[in-house]
Design a protein around this motif. Structure first.
Motif, PDB file in Angstrom:
ATOM      1  N   ARG A 112       0.799  -1.230   0.000  1.00 34.91           N
ATOM      2  CA  ARG A 112       0.000   0.000   0.000  1.00 34.91           C
ATOM      3  C   ARG A 112       0.831   1.279   0.000  1.00 34.91           C
ATOM      4  NH1 ARG A 112      -3.192  -2.950   4.241  1.00 34.91           N
ATOM      5  NH2 ARG A 112      -4.610  -4.249   3.045  1.00 34.91           N
ATOM      6  N   TRP A 113       2.131   1.155   0.016  1.00 33.72           N
ATOM      7  CA  TRP A 113       2.968   2.355  -0.056  1.00 33.72           C
ATOM      8  C   TRP A 113       2.802   3.017  -1.418  1.00 33.72           C
ATOM      9  CZ3 TRP A 113       6.111   5.172   3.153  1.00 33.72           C
ATOM     10  CH2 TRP A 113       7.011   6.063   2.557  1.00 33.72           C
ATOM     11  N   VAL A 114       2.595   4.315  -1.427  1.00 32.77           N
ATOM     12  CA  VAL A 114       2.476   5.082  -2.666  1.00 32.77           C
ATOM     13  C   VAL A 114       3.748   5.917  -2.818  1.00 32.77           C
ATOM     14  CG1 VAL A 114       1.169   6.835  -3.920  1.00 32.77           C
ATOM     15  CG2 VAL A 114      -0.030   5.183  -2.452  1.00 32.77           C
ATOM     16  N   ASP A 115       4.446   5.738  -3.918  1.00 30.72           N
ATOM     17  CA  ASP A 115       5.727   6.411  -4.113  1.00 30.72           C
ATOM     18  C   ASP A 115       5.605   7.919  -3.949  1.00 30.72           C
ATOM     19  OD1 ASP A 115       7.292   4.167  -4.516  1.00 30.72           O
ATOM     20  OD2 ASP A 115       6.976   4.146  -6.689  1.00 30.72           O
ATOM     21  N   GLY A 116       6.505   8.479  -3.123  1.00 34.78           N
ATOM     22  CA  GLY A 116       6.566   9.911  -2.905  1.00 34.78           C
ATOM     23  C   GLY A 116       5.483  10.465  -2.012  1.00 34.78           C
ATOM     24  N   GLU A 117       4.518   9.597  -1.574  1.00 35.80           N
ATOM     25  CA  GLU A 117       3.385  10.085  -0.789  1.00 35.80           C
ATOM     26  C   GLU A 117       3.215   9.347   0.535  1.00 35.80           C
ATOM     27  OE1 GLU A 117      -0.142  10.169  -3.169  1.00 35.80           O
ATOM     28  OE2 GLU A 117       0.817  11.265  -4.794  1.00 35.80           O
ATOM     29  N   GLY A 118       3.628   8.081   0.608  1.00 36.75           N
ATOM     30  CA  GLY A 118       3.502   7.323   1.848  1.00 36.75           C
ATOM     31  C   GLY A 118       2.273   6.446   1.869  1.00 36.75           C
ATOM     32  N   PHE A 119       1.712   6.282   3.054  1.00 32.13           N
ATOM     33  CA  PHE A 119       0.557   5.410   3.255  1.00 32.13           C
ATOM     34  C   PHE A 119      -0.710   6.223   3.502  1.00 32.13           C
ATOM     35  CE2 PHE A 119       3.867   2.374   4.764  1.00 32.13           C
ATOM     36  CZ  PHE A 119       3.515   1.272   3.997  1.00 32.13           C
ATOM     37  N   GLY A 120      -1.826   5.735   2.978  1.00 25.29           N
ATOM     38  CA  GLY A 120      -3.122   6.220   3.408  1.00 25.29           C
ATOM     39  C   GLY A 120      -3.516   5.554   4.709  1.00 25.29           C
ATOM     40  N   PHE A 121      -4.348   6.211   5.513  1.00 24.82           N
ATOM     41  CA  PHE A 121      -4.791   5.617   6.771  1.00 24.82           C
ATOM     42  C   PHE A 121      -5.548   4.322   6.515  1.00 24.82           C
ATOM     43  CE2 PHE A 121      -8.002   5.092  10.115  1.00 24.82           C
ATOM     44  CZ  PHE A 121      -7.190   5.085  11.241  1.00 24.82           C
ATOM     45  N   ARG A 122      -6.418   4.314   5.511  1.00 26.28           N
ATOM     46  CA  ARG A 122      -7.202   3.119   5.167  1.00 26.28           C
ATOM     47  C   ARG A 122      -6.745   2.560   3.827  1.00 26.28           C
ATOM     48  NH1 ARG A 122     -11.594   6.049   7.691  1.00 26.28           N
ATOM     49  NH2 ARG A 122     -12.283   4.863   9.512  1.00 26.28           N
ATOM     50  N   ALA A 123      -6.925   1.254   3.684  1.00 28.00           N
ATOM     51  CA  ALA A 123      -6.630   0.610   2.404  1.00 28.00           C
ATOM     52  C   ALA A 123      -7.640   1.057   1.360  1.00 28.00           C
ATOM     53  CB  ALA A 123      -6.691  -0.905   2.567  1.00 28.00           C
ATOM     54  N   PRO A 124      -7.234   1.178   0.110  1.00 28.26           N
ATOM     55  CA  PRO A 124      -8.223   1.436  -0.946  1.00 28.26           C
ATOM     56  C   PRO A 124      -9.284   0.334  -0.933  1.00 28.26           C
ATOM     57  CG  PRO A 124      -5.997   1.705  -1.780  1.00 28.26           C
ATOM     58  CD  PRO A 124      -5.870   1.103  -0.412  1.00 28.26           C
ATOM     59  N   SER A 125     -10.544   0.722  -0.990  1.00 24.90           N
ATOM     60  CA  SER A 125     -11.637  -0.231  -0.843  1.00 24.90           C
ATOM     61  C   SER A 125     -12.351  -0.469  -2.165  1.00 24.90           C
ATOM     62  CB  SER A 125     -12.647   0.299   0.182  1.00 24.90           C
ATOM     63  OG  SER A 125     -13.807  -0.496   0.203  1.00 24.90           O
ATOM     64  N   ARG A 126     -12.668  -1.738  -2.437  1.00 23.36           N
ATOM     65  CA  ARG A 126     -13.443  -2.005  -3.638  1.00 23.36           C
ATOM     66  C   ARG A 126     -14.880  -1.534  -3.474  1.00 23.36           C
ATOM     67  NH1 ARG A 126     -12.565  -7.922  -2.175  1.00 23.36           N
ATOM     68  NH2 ARG A 126     -14.512  -8.739  -1.337  1.00 23.36           N
ATOM     69  N   ASP A 127     -15.322  -1.327  -2.203  1.00 22.63           N
ATOM     70  CA  ASP A 127     -16.657  -0.786  -1.957  1.00 22.63           C
ATOM     71  C   ASP A 127     -16.707   0.716  -2.207  1.00 22.63           C
ATOM     72  OD1 ASP A 127     -17.416  -3.324  -1.130  1.00 22.63           O
ATOM     73  OD2 ASP A 127     -16.945  -2.922   0.973  1.00 22.63           O
ATOM     74  N   ASP A 128     -15.580   1.401  -1.916  1.00 25.93           N
ATOM     75  CA  ASP A 128     -15.532   2.857  -2.059  1.00 25.93           C
ATOM     76  C   ASP A 128     -14.096   3.262  -2.405  1.00 25.93           C
ATOM     77  OD1 ASP A 128     -15.872   5.567  -1.980  1.00 25.93           O
ATOM     78  OD2 ASP A 128     -16.076   5.710   0.203  1.00 25.93           O
ATOM     79  N   PRO A 129     -13.681   3.049  -3.658  1.00 26.55           N
ATOM     80  CA  PRO A 129     -12.281   3.275  -4.026  1.00 26.55           C
ATOM     81  C   PRO A 129     -11.825   4.720  -3.904  1.00 26.55           C
ATOM     82  CG  PRO A 129     -13.629   2.853  -5.966  1.00 26.55           C
ATOM     83  CD  PRO A 129     -14.494   2.564  -4.781  1.00 26.55           C
ATOM     84  N   SER A 130     -12.739   5.667  -3.829  1.00 27.53           N
ATOM     85  CA  SER A 130     -12.342   7.074  -3.790  1.00 27.53           C
ATOM     86  C   SER A 130     -12.373   7.662  -2.383  1.00 27.53           C
ATOM     87  CB  SER A 130     -13.287   7.900  -4.676  1.00 27.53           C
ATOM     88  OG  SER A 130     -14.613   7.849  -4.167  1.00 27.53           O
ATOM     89  N   ARG A 131     -12.545   6.818  -1.369  1.00 24.90           N
ATOM     90  CA  ARG A 131     -12.740   7.380  -0.036  1.00 24.90           C
ATOM     91  C   ARG A 131     -11.517   8.190   0.413  1.00 24.90           C
ATOM     92  NH1 ARG A 131     -12.895   2.086   3.973  1.00 24.90           N
ATOM     93  NH2 ARG A 131     -11.006   1.051   3.228  1.00 24.90           N
ATOM     94  N   GLU A 132     -11.809   9.272   1.113  1.00 27.82           N
ATOM     95  CA  GLU A 132     -10.797  10.254   1.485  1.00 27.82           C
ATOM     96  C   GLU A 132      -9.693   9.646   2.343  1.00 27.82           C
ATOM     97  OE1 GLU A 132      -9.197  14.159   1.424  1.00 27.82           O
ATOM     98  OE2 GLU A 132     -10.797  13.215   0.259  1.00 27.82           O
ATOM     99  N   ALA A 133     -10.049   8.770   3.269  1.00 33.73           N
ATOM    100  CA  ALA A 133      -9.059   8.225   4.208  1.00 33.73           C
ATOM    101  C   ALA A 133      -8.048   7.311   3.536  1.00 33.73           C
ATOM    102  CB  ALA A 133      -9.760   7.478   5.340  1.00 33.73           C
ATOM    103  N   SER A 134      -8.270   6.950   2.273  1.00 38.76           N
ATOM    104  CA  SER A 134      -7.298   6.128   1.552  1.00 38.76           C
ATOM    105  C   SER A 134      -6.181   6.961   0.938  1.00 38.76           C
ATOM    106  CB  SER A 134      -7.998   5.330   0.441  1.00 38.76           C
ATOM    107  OG  SER A 134      -8.954   4.447   0.995  1.00 38.76           O
ATOM    108  N   ARG A 135      -6.326   8.267   0.954  1.00 38.74           N
ATOM    109  CA  ARG A 135      -5.300   9.129   0.372  1.00 38.74           C
ATOM    110  C   ARG A 135      -4.091   9.202   1.309  1.00 38.74           C
ATOM    111  NH1 ARG A 135      -8.969  14.118  -2.101  1.00 38.74           N
ATOM    112  NH2 ARG A 135     -10.289  12.774  -3.421  1.00 38.74           N
ATOM    113  N   PRO A 136      -2.887   9.064   0.784  1.00 41.01           N
ATOM    114  CA  PRO A 136      -1.706   9.054   1.648  1.00 41.01           C
ATOM    115  C   PRO A 136      -1.545  10.346   2.436  1.00 41.01           C
ATOM    116  CG  PRO A 136      -1.176   8.180  -0.519  1.00 41.01           C
ATOM    117  CD  PRO A 136      -2.551   8.760  -0.618  1.00 41.01           C
ATOM    118  N   GLY A 137      -1.118  10.198   3.664  1.00 43.88           N
ATOM    119  CA  GLY A 137      -0.890  11.349   4.534  1.00 43.88           C
ATOM    120  C   GLY A 137       0.078  10.985   5.642  1.00 43.88           C
ATOM    121  N   LEU A 138       0.398  11.957   6.475  1.00 44.91           N
ATOM    122  CA  LEU A 138       1.384  11.742   7.536  1.00 44.91           C
ATOM    123  C   LEU A 138       0.869  10.777   8.605  1.00 44.91           C
ATOM    124  CD1 LEU A 138       2.781  15.366   8.040  1.00 44.91           C
ATOM    125  CD2 LEU A 138       3.698  13.513   6.625  1.00 44.91           C
TER     126      LEU A 138
END
Length: 539
Positions: free
Chosen positions: A475-501
């Protein structure tokens, strides 16, 4: 004039004259006649070396240069070299092809200091011994301490202080030494995971600067681009920089970061409010977490809170017990554990500061937890009516982290904790891979690590750790790190999946715990030192 071969004997037998050869043969013959001494063909021992061993075996073509100091029992294989001014003492075994740099100390013994009335130099010595495998390069000014085993084909970088075993094929450096990268990656099922972890850690370290730059808003950190800066984001950035870079975040001067964090503390209450709030609301969960996040961020920067935390300094033992008893353990055990974590950590900082604490407050907090733990689950609060263990497991992590783990205290029912966590991790409502989040996975990894010494259901624990670890690394995204939540097939665009500190900081710590449960954490080359430190916090 001193013969240069004394310091650089590598081609002595092909370039030195016959008279020098004769002197060397005589010296070797004399050494070989000592009891317990055996020297192979083509060895060289400088006349300027101090060789005072009880037992000595040098394999063929092994050299000891000028200024070297050898004592104790040394067994060296073929083609080894001990460079000028190296110290090899105690019980030491070298494989074949071990090259030891100048001014290195390999100390296969130690002083005891158990009797405070007796000077250290008069107390007994202990010797576990040091074992170094084949084809090992030990750089200059390295220190290897007693009890260490160094695996084949490894490299100890110049200046390393080696206090723990070094796996085969590893390149280690620093004080204390940690894995930098692999010279020869491990192989086999364990090795495959270890190599994958090492590659991940290298990638994360290489990109740590980009991850931090991405969230830097010019004067403060935000969790990710497009959101407002927060107190927690500053702390998360400090934790990430410490893990991956070994420094404070380079975006601002160290003094500025320390002054800012200390300056945000309310002098009257000791609490740290949100950036958008003028006051530290007593029931604000973010304010409670700032006791941890800001406190440990300051700790990593070798500083601490400027003012007492009245959360504990102004509460009696009875008031603490009453407060904990009134927390919503029945239906919101995570929220309850969150406040216990803040209380326990406030106690830690208060003890560190030397603040006066009400009598019995620590005992009151720990005593309540011990006497209210459920013998069936090892935790606080009931299993949900729908069979969910999410609240009690997550609440257990928070409450135990700030108390039993932070102060090094034994848990009341560790085996029942393992049972509860392993049952919880089979619940697909939370542990289907695309439903993972950093909180839920950390909240099972830490309790399993905290109870690992029991050995209870150890194979299941390790298998669970490997499975969760394999999912997390993807789940590591190059240059961005990890999102709090895994990308979900139920809701792939959910905000918490975006990488952050926050996601990056929590997943880096979680990955360490899972890797350690799987027996491969040494491949990461980092170990949490802040909020998620595995050892009890020193007082």
């Amino acid at each position: 004039m001193i013969d240069p071969f004394e310091f650089s004997p590598w081609d002595f037998w092909t370039r030195a004259d016959a008279a020098a050869h004769d002197r060397q043969r005589a010296l070797l013959s004399g050494l070989g006649e000592r009891p317990g001494h055996e020297l192979g063909e083509g060895c060289f021992v400088s006349e300027l070396a101090s060789v005072d061993n009880d037992a000595l075996r040098l394999g063929d073509r092994t050299y000891v240069a000028a200024g070297a100091y050898l004592t104790g029992s040394l067994r060296a294989g073929t083609d080894c070299s001990i460079n000028p001014y190296a110290v090899v003492r105690g019980t030491v075994e070298l494989g074949d092809g071990v090259r030891i740099g100048a001014h290195t100390s390999i100390l296969g013994f130690n002083h005891t200091m158990s009797d405070p009335e007796l000077p250290v130099f008069r107390q007994p010595l202990t010797a576990k011994g040091i074992r170094i495998g084949d084809d090992v390069w030990v750089g200059s000014h390295v220190v290897i301490l007693d009890g260490v085993t160094v695996g084949d084909h490894s490299v100890l970088a110049a200046g390393a202080v080696v206090t723990k075993d070094v796996p085969a094929g590893a390149i280690v450096g620093g004080n204390p030494a940690k894995l930098l990268r692999w010279r020869i990656p491990p192989t086999g099922p364990r090795g495959d995971l270890g190599a994958r972890l090492a590659a991940f850690a290298d990638r994360a370290r290489d990109q740590a600067g980009d991850v931090l730059d991405r969230s830097w808003e010019g004067s403060l950190f935000a969790d990710r681009p497009g959101v407002a800066p927060t107190v927690r984001a500053q702390a998360d950035a400090i934790e990430i920089a410490d893990l991956l870079l070994g420094t404070a975040p380079p975006q601002a001067p160290l003094e500025t970061q320390i002054e800012r964090l200390r300056g945000w503390q309310d002098a009257a209450t000791g609490r740290v409010p949100r950036l958008c709030s003028p006051a530290a609301e007593p029931d604000d969960p973010d304010v409670a977490y700032h006791v941890l996040s800001v406190g440990y961020a300051l700790d990593l920067l070798d500083s601490g809170f400027a003012h007492p935390l009245t959360l504990v300094t102004a509460s009696s033992a009875g008031e603490i017990a009453s407060f904990v008893d009134g927390l919503p353990w029945g239906d919101r055990a995570w929220h309850a554990g969150h406040w216990v974590d803040a209380l326990g950590t406030a106690l830690l900082w208060s003890k560190r500061r030397g603040d006066a604490l009400p009598t019995g407050i620590h005992e009151s907090l720990l005593g309540w937890l011990v006497t209210h733990a459920d013998p069936a689950t090892g935790m606080w609060g009931p299993i949900g009516a729908d069979g969910s263990r999410l609240q009690i497991v997550n609440g257990f992590y928070r409450a135990s982290r700030g108390t039993f783990a932070q102060f090094g205290m034994p848990l009341p029912y560790p085996e029942r904790v393992v049972d509860t966590v392993l049952a919880h991790v089979r619940d697909d409502r939370y542990f289907r891979p695309d439903r993972h989040d950093a909180c839920n996975v950390l909240d099972v990894a830490h309790p399993l690590w905290l109870t690992r010494a029991t050995g209870y259901r150890a194979e299941e624990v390790a298998a669970t750790a490997r499975r969760l670890l394999a999912d997390a690394l993807d789940r590591w995204v190059d240059g961005e790190g990890f999102g709090f939540r895994a990308p979900s097939r139920d809701d792939p665009s959910r905000e918490a999946s975006r990488p952050g500190l926050q996601g990056t900081e929590m997943w880096l710590a979680t990955i360490w715990y899972l890797a350690d449960l799987a027996g491969v954490s040494d491949a990461l080359g980092y170990r949490p030192r802040g909020v998620h430190r595995p050892e009890p916090a020193p007082l």
